[in-house]
Design an enzyme around this catalytic site. Structure first.
Site, PDB file in Angstrom:
ATOM      1  CD  GLU A 191      -4.011 -26.860  17.121  1.00  0.00           C
ATOM      2  OE1 GLU A 191      -4.656 -26.824  16.067  1.00  0.00           O
ATOM      3  OE2 GLU A 191      -2.778 -26.710  17.167  1.00  0.00           O
ATOM      4  CD  GLU A 260      -0.570 -30.800  17.586  1.00  0.00           C
ATOM      5  OE1 GLU A 260      -0.390 -30.201  16.497  1.00  0.00           O
ATOM      6  OE2 GLU A 260      -1.676 -31.200  17.974  1.00  0.00           O
TER       7      GLU A 260
HETATM    8  C1  GAL Z   1      -2.525 -28.886  14.606  1.00  0.00           C
HETATM    9  C2  GAL Z   1      -3.462 -30.004  15.033  1.00  0.00           C
HETATM   10  C3  GAL Z   1      -2.909 -31.359  14.650  1.00  0.00           C
HETATM   11  C4  GAL Z   1      -2.451 -31.348  13.227  1.00  0.00           C
HETATM   12  C5  GAL Z   1      -1.441 -30.241  13.028  1.00  0.00           C
HETATM   13  C6  GAL Z   1      -0.930 -30.115  11.619  1.00  0.00           C
HETATM   14  O1  GAL Z   1      -3.208 -27.708  14.508  1.00  0.00           O
HETATM   15  O2  GAL Z   1      -3.681 -29.958  16.420  1.00  0.00           O
HETATM   16  O3  GAL Z   1      -3.899 -32.330  14.853  1.00  0.00           O
HETATM   17  O4  GAL Z   1      -3.549 -31.158  12.412  1.00  0.00           O
HETATM   18  O5  GAL Z   1      -2.029 -29.023  13.317  1.00  0.00           O
HETATM   19  O6  GAL Z   1      -0.327 -31.275  11.228  1.00  0.00           O
END
Ligand code: GAL
Length: 858
Positions: A191, A260
């Site tokens: 990110e 994600e």
């Molecule tokens: C995203 C990040 C993850 C985790 C998630 C929130 O921004 O890539 O590693 O932190 O948010 O759980």
């Protein structure tokens, strides 16, 4: 049996549990999908972070070898319809060299391979992940001239060195798909696109360098950069978020990938508990595949536990449950796990069409959308109602379809609905961590569960202020992380004040003390007595503590204990946020003030008990006092006891209600920081969360006004037969007699199926058999092997209402329901009941009826 005697057995198990590598695969991609050996694949992936659970191969006395944590989680992921397991690589746990136990990345990747699944290895090595310092080892901060995550030679050299080390380790073990291993993808950075503008042109240069460096490592499989809209070719830019159906990659030759999909959200100490409704998560998944996506990853599929001091933050809680499809303890969360399994099956039924055709979109009316994947011999369709309020009836290909609000129907033959995301056919399981009340002191109490009768508590007092010889004295206030290098959560700041009696900052013997700190927790001691304490929060770690203090003539000792609760892991320059007392530290009274900020302060890193390894029960220390009258509700006390592990295989947690804040160790292994006195805000929670409409991390919260976390997971592999040791360091004060052990108990299994639901997805065989498709049916299955349904607690067919554990008959109700369900289910490990009039008659015509059942297993 001692671990040492287990080696031959372990070797045998390694052979039994780890099968060999398969043949090399060629992994590429095109604009539609990841392509494995020339075949486009529709992929479902889920995150399981290896250090957040245990491999569990260290305890030879435990039964069901391959079903314990890592292999068990991976098997449940496979049963849930996953093709890929995603994990980050956590730099800080591996250097200096450590790939043992929970850190055994190679073993984890092999365990995934053994289950026949692929791996997405997100190396980072910045990972965020609510992990301490975003996964960076804190020593990195002290490399001369270093600047993190930008075009800086020192940083790039270290990042490249570690990335190469990981890649070489994987290659050495033959784990890339190009070598016959399971790894089909890798990620570099994480990110960075969310923050790169703060780093200016140097940030862009760094990002391009990172991409080039990754590609040069020649893994033979594609690399991704998530949330990096300008990721250079050949890296694939991917999406992270609660929804990614609107995302498009930055080139027409890259597939649409979602790295994600947040299945819930993380918990902070001081926050309420977030959860994400199953129907909404299923909707987001189906929308993504509907709109051309072919690779989706649940973050998290199993969240697990932040053992030790691994949480980031600050203030990330020890539980990383995440409301994921597999809960913190490794048990499937129902109906989330089961409904998503059905969604995955439905999408897989569409795979031949999804990989063969381009999507074609059309509107079916306001807020509805049809997507058709039509190829010469196959056709699949998705019908979406994205209206957050209204159910809709739409006409598609000449047929009428009812679409509940905020739902997607999946039609693997462009005709029959095999699944609707808002209609859950899966069962609900209600369970709880039930207390095995342990009175660890009064062992003659007959209510004690025998296994938990213990030998009472010993204690050791952690002294206030400086006790170590290596303490250092400096003028002024030092930043905490630069001082401790995170070797401990604790830093003592100590000075003294000489009082003559007529000081302008005194009112008699009273003065007001003000202390400003970057956080995270501060305790103030005057002459060895606690004078005040304060804490920051996840939204602001800053502390401004003001407290009246009483000083005595002559020398007064001022000791400040500043505590970190996980180092920041997110945001531009998160590494430089800092912690600890910044000042001013000021005494004020009616006639003036005394600013102590630039005076000489003496610093002690960590606690004496940490230096003495009091947490390690195998090291004998004269500090421990055994006395029935041990101190309670006083700060800075170490406690120790012995206990026998709860019998059986059910997951175990310690309920720390009654304690303040601290850290706990079981047989020398830290189960994490506990903090049951840190309460969630009173407001912001909803009784039942409406899944319709866009989800956000604070939309569905529970446990307002209650402790954020009372239960702390003790993995079974941390326990041993016979006597176990529990050590606590209690910072604020608590009463260890109130601690209890809990084990996971299932209360009920339930299901609620309406006549509107499609048939169970397993009944779909081929499109040609559509004419004989059965109607909806209700299925129940006991959660544990060997259990049978012992009792039907409730059954109703008609218009019942309520939720599992709380069902009521409606106005319309068939008199046969209970008997029919009892007949079909009692004594069975699983059962299926059709919602047919043959079974239930017709208690009310012209009304959509449902069957609800609540059952118990034993
Ligand atoms: C995203 C990040 C993850 C985790 C998630 C929130 O921004 O890539 O590693 O932190 O948010 O759980």
């Amino acid at each position: 049996m001692a671990a040492g005697t287990a080696t031959p057995l372990l070797l045998l198990l390694s052979v039994l549990c780890f099968v060999g590598a398969s043949r090399a695969a060629n992994v590429t991609y095109d604009h539609r999908a990841v392509v494995i050996d020339g075949v486009r694949r529709v992929v479902v992936s889920g995150s399981i972070h290896y250090p957040r659970s245990t491999p569990d191969l260290t305890l030879p006395w435990r039964r069901r070898w391959c079903l314990q944590m890592w292999p068990g989680l991976i098997q449940k992921a496979k049963d849930g319809g996953l093709d890929v397991i995603e994990t980050y690589v956590f730099w800080d746990i591996h250097e200096p060299y450590d790939f043992e136990g929970r850190k055994d990345l190679v073993r984890f990747v092999k365990a995934v391979a053994n289950a026949g699944l692929y791996v997405h290895l997100r190396i980072g090595p910045y990972v965020c992940a609510e992990w301490n310092y975003g996964g960076f080892p804190v020593w990195l901060h002290f490399v001369p001239g270093i600047k993190f995550r930008t075009d800086n030679a020192a940083f790039k050299a270290e990042m490249q060195r570690f990335t190469e080390k990981v890649v070489d380790t994987m290659k050495g073990a033959g784990l890339y798909a190009s070598q016959g291993g399971p790894i089909i993808l890798s990620q570099i950075e994480n990110e960075y696109g969310n923050v790169d503008s703060s780093y200016g042109a140097a940030g862009k240069a760094y990002m391009r360098w990172a991409a080039g460096m990754a590609v040069s490592l020649d893994t033979g499989v594609p690399w991704v950069m998530c949330q990096q809209s300008d990721a250079p070719d050949p890296l694939i830019n991917t999406c992270n978020g609660f929804y990614c159906d609107q995302f498009t990659p930055n080139s027409k030759s890259k597939p649409k990938m979602w790295t994600e999909n947040w299945s819930g959200w993380f918990l902070s100490f001081g926050g309420a508990v977030p959860y994400r409704p199953t129907e909404d998560l299923a909707f987001a998944v189906a929308r993504f595949y509907q709109r051309g996506g072919t690779f989706q990853n649940y973050y998290m599929y199993h969240g697990g536990t932040n053992f030790g001091r691994s949480t980031g933050g600050p203030f990330i809680a020890t539980s990383y449950d995440y409301d994921a499809p597999i809960d913190e303890y490794g048990m499937v969360r129902q109906p989330k796990w089961g409904h998503l399994r059905d969604v995955h099956k439905a999408i897989k039924l569409c795979e031949p069409a999804l990989v063969a055709a381009e999507p074609s979109y059309s509107s079916l009316g306001q807020n509805t959308e049809a997507t058709v994947y039509q190829a010469p011999s196959v056709c699949a369709a998705f019908l979406a109602n994205i209206d957050a309020q209204s159910d809709k009836t739409v006409k598609f290909n000449g047929n009428m379809y009812k679409l509940p609000a905020w739902s997607v129907s999946i039609l693997p033959d462009c005709k029959n609905v095999v699944l609707n995301t808002a209609q859950i056919n899966s069962q609900v399981t209600t369970s709880e961590m039930r207390s095995l009340r342990s009175s660890t002191q009064d062992s003659d109490d007959s209510s004690i569960t025998p296994e938990l009768a213990t030998a009472g508590w010993s204690y050791a007092i952690e002294p206030v202020g400086i006790t170590k010889e290596n303490a250092l004295t400096r003028p002024g206030l030092m930043e905490q992380i630069n001082t401790t290098a995170d070797a401990s959560d604790f830093l003592w700041y100590s000075t003294s004040i000489i009082v003559k009696g007529d000081e302008p900052y005194l009112n008699g013997s009273q003065s007001n003390l003000l202390i400003n700190s970057l956080g995270h927790v501060l305790q103030v001691y005057i002459n060895g007595k606690l004078a005040g304490s304060a804490k920051g929060s996840a939204s602001s770690s800053l502390i401004s503590l003001q407290t009246p203090v009483t000083l005595v003539p002559g020398k007064n000792k001022l000791d400040l204990l500043s505590t970190t609760v996980g180092l920041a892991n997110y945001g531009a320059f998160f590494d430089l946020v800092g912690a600890g007392v910044t000042g001013p530290v000021k005494l004020s009274g009616p006639n003036g003030a005394l600013d102590l900020s630039s005076t000489d302060w003496t610093y002690q890193i960590g606690l004496r008990g940490e230096d003495l390894h009091l947490y390690n029960p195998s090291e004998v220390s004269p500090e421990w006092v055994s006395d029935k009258a041990y101190p309670t509700n006083q700060p800075l006390i170490w406690y120790k006891t012995k206990f026998t592990a709860p019998a059986g295989d059910d997951p175990v947690a310690i309920d720390f209600t009654g304690m303040g804040k601290g850290e706990a160790w079981v047989n020398g292994q830290s189960i994490g920081r506990y903090w049951p006195t840190n309460l969630a805000p009173q407001s912001g929670c909803v009784n039942s969360c409406n899944y319709r409409g866009s989800y956000s991390s604070n939309k569905c919260l529970k446990k307002c006004g209650q402790p954020s976390q009372t239960l702390y997971h003790v993995p079974r592999s941390f326990l041993q037969p016979g006597s176990n040791d529990l050590v606590l360091f209690e910072q604020f004060g608590g009463d260890p007699r109130l601690i209890s052990f809990t084990t996971r108990q299932t209360n009920s299994i339930c299901a609620h199926i309406s006549e509107m639901h499609p048939a169970q997805i397993d009944s779909w065989i081929t499109p040609q058999q559509n004419a004989q498709r059965p109607g909806p049916s209700l299925r129940l299955e006991c959660p544990r092997e060997g259990q049978v349904i012992s009792n039907i607690k409730f059954a109703s067919f008609g218009t019942p209402s309520g939720t599992c554990g709380n069902y009521n008959h409606g106005e319309c109700s068939s008199s046969q329901a209970l008997a029919v369900v009892q007949e079909a289910c009692v004594g069975m490990s699983n059962c299926s009941v059709s919602l047919s009039s043959k079974n239930f008659g017709n208690p009310c015509s012209g009304v959509t009826k449902s069957l609800v059942v609540e059952a118990a297993c034993s």
